[in-house]
Structure formats: structure tokens, C-alpha cells
Write a protein that holds these residues in place. Structure first.
Motif, PDB file in Angstrom:
ATOM      1  N   THR A  26       0.858  -1.190   0.000  1.00  0.00           N
ATOM      2  CA  THR A  26       0.000   0.000   0.000  1.00  0.00           C
ATOM      3  C   THR A  26       0.893   1.238   0.000  1.00  0.00           C
ATOM      4  OG1 THR A  26      -0.154  -0.161   2.416  1.00  0.00           O
ATOM      5  CG2 THR A  26      -2.021  -0.990   1.153  1.00  0.00           C
ATOM      6  N   ASN A  28       0.552   5.757  -0.202  1.00  0.00           N
ATOM      7  CA  ASN A  28      -0.341   6.916  -0.102  1.00  0.00           C
ATOM      8  C   ASN A  28       0.495   8.147  -0.451  1.00  0.00           C
ATOM      9  OD1 ASN A  28       1.011   7.855   2.258  1.00  0.00           O
ATOM     10  ND2 ASN A  28      -0.245   6.521   3.538  1.00  0.00           N
ATOM     11  N   SER A  55      -1.601  -0.801  -3.938  1.00  0.00           N
ATOM     12  CA  SER A  55      -2.524   0.343  -3.856  1.00  0.00           C
ATOM     13  C   SER A  55      -1.816   1.635  -4.222  1.00  0.00           C
ATOM     14  CB  SER A  55      -3.082   0.484  -2.438  1.00  0.00           C
ATOM     15  OG  SER A  55      -3.970  -0.557  -2.149  1.00  0.00           O
ATOM     16  N   GLU A  57      -2.817   5.784  -4.698  1.00  0.00           N
ATOM     17  CA  GLU A  57      -3.918   6.672  -4.312  1.00  0.00           C
ATOM     18  C   GLU A  57      -4.119   7.817  -5.292  1.00  0.00           C
ATOM     19  OE1 GLU A  57      -3.988   7.238  -0.160  1.00  0.00           O
ATOM     20  OE2 GLU A  57      -5.364   8.936  -0.204  1.00  0.00           O
ATOM     21  N   ALA A  81      -4.429  -1.571  -7.284  1.00  0.00           N
ATOM     22  CA  ALA A  81      -5.706  -1.289  -6.621  1.00  0.00           C
ATOM     23  C   ALA A  81      -5.772   0.227  -6.487  1.00  0.00           C
ATOM     24  CB  ALA A  81      -5.756  -1.951  -5.248  1.00  0.00           C
ATOM     25  N   LYS A  83      -6.703   3.560  -4.919  1.00  0.00           N
ATOM     26  CA  LYS A  83      -7.056   3.955  -3.550  1.00  0.00           C
ATOM     27  C   LYS A  83      -7.800   5.285  -3.609  1.00  0.00           C
ATOM     28  CE  LYS A  83      -4.506   3.529   0.797  1.00  0.00           C
ATOM     29  NZ  LYS A  83      -3.155   3.653   1.370  1.00  0.00           N
ATOM     30  N   ASN A 105      -9.390   0.262  -3.245  1.00  0.00           N
ATOM     31  CA  ASN A 105      -9.128   0.305  -1.811  1.00  0.00           C
ATOM     32  C   ASN A 105      -9.671   1.637  -1.286  1.00  0.00           C
ATOM     33  OD1 ASN A 105      -8.025   0.507   0.747  1.00  0.00           O
ATOM     34  ND2 ASN A 105      -5.901   0.169   0.107  1.00  0.00           N
ATOM     35  N   THR A 107      -9.910   4.252   1.481  1.00  0.00           N
ATOM     36  CA  THR A 107      -9.001   4.556   2.590  1.00  0.00           C
ATOM     37  C   THR A 107      -9.551   5.657   3.484  1.00  0.00           C
ATOM     38  OG1 THR A 107      -6.673   5.009   3.086  1.00  0.00           O
ATOM     39  CG2 THR A 107      -7.640   6.263   1.274  1.00  0.00           C
ATOM     40  N   SER A 127      -9.970   0.268   4.282  1.00  0.00           N
ATOM     41  CA  SER A 127      -8.794   0.523   5.131  1.00  0.00           C
ATOM     42  C   SER A 127      -9.147   1.341   6.369  1.00  0.00           C
ATOM     43  CB  SER A 127      -7.720   1.274   4.323  1.00  0.00           C
ATOM     44  OG  SER A 127      -7.153   0.440   3.344  1.00  0.00           O
TER      45      SER A 127
END
Ligand code: G3P
Length: 217
Positions: A26, A28, A55, A57, A81, A83, A105, A107, A127
Motif C-alpha cells: 500500500t 499513499n 494500492s 492513491e 488497486a 485507492k 481500496n 481509505t 482501510s
């Protein structure tokens, strides 16, 4: 339980991946910033390394632009994925992208009601952020328990991805409750190996190996 690694640092991912401990990654915006690399370039490098979901974002806050960004992100690799934040626009983007067949995902989840909405919008992963709830003296684990109960009550297939994991106890408690996935920084995953009795026991064995001059090779 699946282990995702919460980082955009390639070397750290590779080290855990070589041990078979990486089921996904993941990222971000804060982790991308920390890596100092371009989001597309570093995400591609991660996808080249890891087979499981990665993931990435979105940066927009309106649904239309989130959808456009999501469609660009999924071109990076098959295991992306997308996000999206747990906002009304994020849920709209989730529905469209998941209907397109992409993993999504959702979040920044801080309540069971938010998790219920994400599941209904077709999220692949939800998440919930455990550590950030603990930071304000709320119980992050209680949220994981509530989401597990609600998803099981109605057979939602959205996977609970326990995030904002700060300690090994967060991982243990997530496993006890039945979170599908945890995502944690590499250092937290690696610190699961430590136990003082292991160190003490090994020291005693090493002393006896030296005293008895035990050799294998
Ligand atoms: O996966 C979400 C995570 O990166 C947030 O962690 O420690 O910034 O709350 P933290």
C-alpha cells in the motif's frame, strides 16, 4: 492473514518479498512524498517486484477526476488497486471503477458506517486506520471488530485491510479478530521476530557452543 507492506521504498519491499512475506503493497501520497520519486515511476517499480495488489492513491477530490486518475493508474500494471478516500465522491469513484472490474481500496475509514458504505459501493478493500484512532484515545481495534461483525452478518466480500498499524500488538489483535489483511511499515513487520527469551536462549546456546567447541562445518 495477508501481509501488505505500507511503504514506497523498493529496497524494503524487496527484502520482505524475498522471504515470501509480501502479499501486496500500500502507498499513499505521504509515502510517495517520502520516497522522493514520481508516483507513476515508483508504483511501476513496485508492481514489477510484487505480484499481489499494489494500492496507488488518487490525488483528486471530485469523482470524475478520481475516475480519470484511477483509469490512468490501472494502466501501470494489472495488480493496481486504486485507492480513493472515504468521501461521497470517493464512493462514487469506487462504484464506477469497481464496476469496470478494477480493484479499489477505500481509505481513511474511521467508522463502521463508513465501512458499510464502502462495501455497498463495491470496494475490494476497506482501510480502517487503527493507529490514528488510538492517537485520539479511541479504540482502533473496536472498529476492526465492528466491521468484521457487520461484513460477516451480511456476507460482504470487501476485505478488511487494517491500516495505520504502528505496533506488533496491532498486528496480533487484527489477526485474532480476523482482519483479512494488515498493512504495516516494514520495520513493524520485522520487529515481530523479536522476543527477549529468544535472545536470552540464543546467548546461552552460544556460550555452550563456545565452551564445548561444538562445530558443524
Ligand atoms: O496505510 C495507511 C497508513 O499509511 C497510515 O499510517 O501511521 O500515517 O497513520 P499512519
Amino acid at each position: 492473514m495477508k501481509f501488505f507492506v505500507d511503504t514506497a521504498e523498493i529496497d524494503a519491499i524487496a527484502e520482505l518479498n524475498d522471504l515470501g512475506m509480501v502479499d501486496g503493497v500500500t502507498t499513499n501520497p505521504s509515502l510517495i512524498k517520502k520516497s522522493g520519486r514520481d508516483i507513476i515511476e515508483v508504483t511501476k517499480a513496485i508492481c514489477d517486484l510484487v505480484d499481489g495488489p499494489v494500492s496507488a492513491e488518487v490525488t483528486a477530490t471530485d469523482a470524475d477526476t478520481m475516475i480519470k486518475e484511477g483509469r490512468k493508474l490501472v494502466e501501470i500494471a494489472e495488480n493496481i488497486a486504486v485507492k480513493v478516500p472515504l468521501t461521497w465522491d470517493g464512493l462514487k469513484a469506487c462504484k464506477v471503477l469497481s464496476d469496470d472490474g478494477h480493484m479499489v481500496n477505500v481509505t481513511l475509514c474511521f467508522s463502521a458506517n463508513q465501512a458499510l458504505l464502502a462495501a455497498k459501493a463495491g470496494a475490494t478493500f476497506i482501510s480502517p486506520f487503527i493507529g490514528r484512532l488510538d492517537d485520539i484515545n479511541l479504540d482502533g481495534m473496536e472498529l476492526i471488530e465492528d466491521i468484521r461483525t457487520i461484513y460477516d452478518n451480511y456476507g460482504f466480500e470487501t476485505q478488511i485491510l487494517a491500516a495505520s498499524i504502528r505496533t506488533v500488538n496491532h498486528i496480533l489483535d487484527s489477526a485474532r479478530i480476523g482482519a483479512d489483511v494488515i498493512t504495516a511499515p516494514p520495520a513493524v513487520i520485522k520487529s515481530m521476530v523479536h522476543h527477549p527469551l529468544t535472545d536470552k536462549g540464543l546467548d546461552a546456546f552460544l556460550a555452550d557452543i563456545k565452551a564445548a567447541d561444538i562445530k558443524i562445518l
